[in-house]
Design a protein around this motif. Structure first.
Motif: not given
Length: 213
Positions: A6-31
């Motif tokens: 089974p593929t083991v997903r690498k655990r994201r750091s708090s900083e990585d997770l925050r950055d991913e949330i910000v990127r996702a928000a930018a896309v959703e807000y723009s759409l």
């Protein structure tokens, strides 16, 4: 037959997770704009949860500032600094107008989604265009440069001229599908027309005594 591990997903750091949330928000807000973008959709796009979003951001508006306002402010600061650079050798007013319009068109097209998000946020009274500090700096710089090129008898207020020019270029980018039928939608045709518009403003005759400015 070898059993597939089974593929083991690498655990994201708090900083990585925050950055991913910000990127996702930018896309959703723009759409979907500020109102249409939901924290549930943002969480799904970021592969996180709404609880995790609010662990980093106290409100949807704060997330908007991080995803849209702050990045656009930084992009605009960079653009202003770059466009403020002196031209290589003597340049005519026409060439300066061409450079101004071309660079601004390219910048607005590159960040069209962010400006769309800002405009829809402004409509709802959420922090929007007026809260982009670098935009005010851009207007101040543009007005100062215009004053240097105007004759002592002022034609059109430089503070007004730089805002009208910006609005004209922004409108051509943001509302091109509404404004331009197919036969008028060629990018080069629009660019040349905007340059002519800006030059007409620069070359406009001075206001008559008592005429509103």
């Amino acid at each position: 037959m070898t059993e597939k591990k089974p593929t083991v997903r690498k655990r994201r750091s708090s900083e990585d997770l925050r950055d991913e949330i910000v990127r996702a928000a930018a896309v959703e807000y723009s759409l979907y704009g500020f109102d249409g973008a939901t924290t549930a959709a943002i969480a799904k796009r970021a592969r996180s949860t709404e609880a995790q979003i609010f662990r980093y951001f106290s409100s949807k508006a704060e997330l908007f500032r991080a995803a849209v306002l702050q990045p656009l402010d930084e992009h605009l600061q960079t653009f202003t600094a770059r466009s403020a650079g002196p031209p290589d050798g003597p340049v005519s007013l026409e060439r300066e107008a061409e450079r101004y319009v071309t660079e601004l068109l390219d910048f607005l097209r590159e960040h069209e989604r962010m400006f769309f998000s800002l405009i829809t946020a402004d409509v709802r009274g959420v922090a929007g265009v007026a809260d982009v500090d670098a935009l005010h700096e851009y207007f101040a710089h543009g007005a100062a440069m215009t004053r240097m090129r105007q004759s002592p008898s002022e034609k059109i207020s430089p503070d007004l001229m730089v805002r009208i020019s910006f609005a004209a270029v922004l409108g051509c980018v943001m509302f091109r599908e509404w404004l331009f039928p197919k036969e008028l939608s060629d990018d080069e045709m629009v660019r040349k027309a905007v340059i002519r518009f800006v030059l007409d403003g620069i070359y406009a005759p001075p206001f008559a005594p008592g005429e509103a400015q």
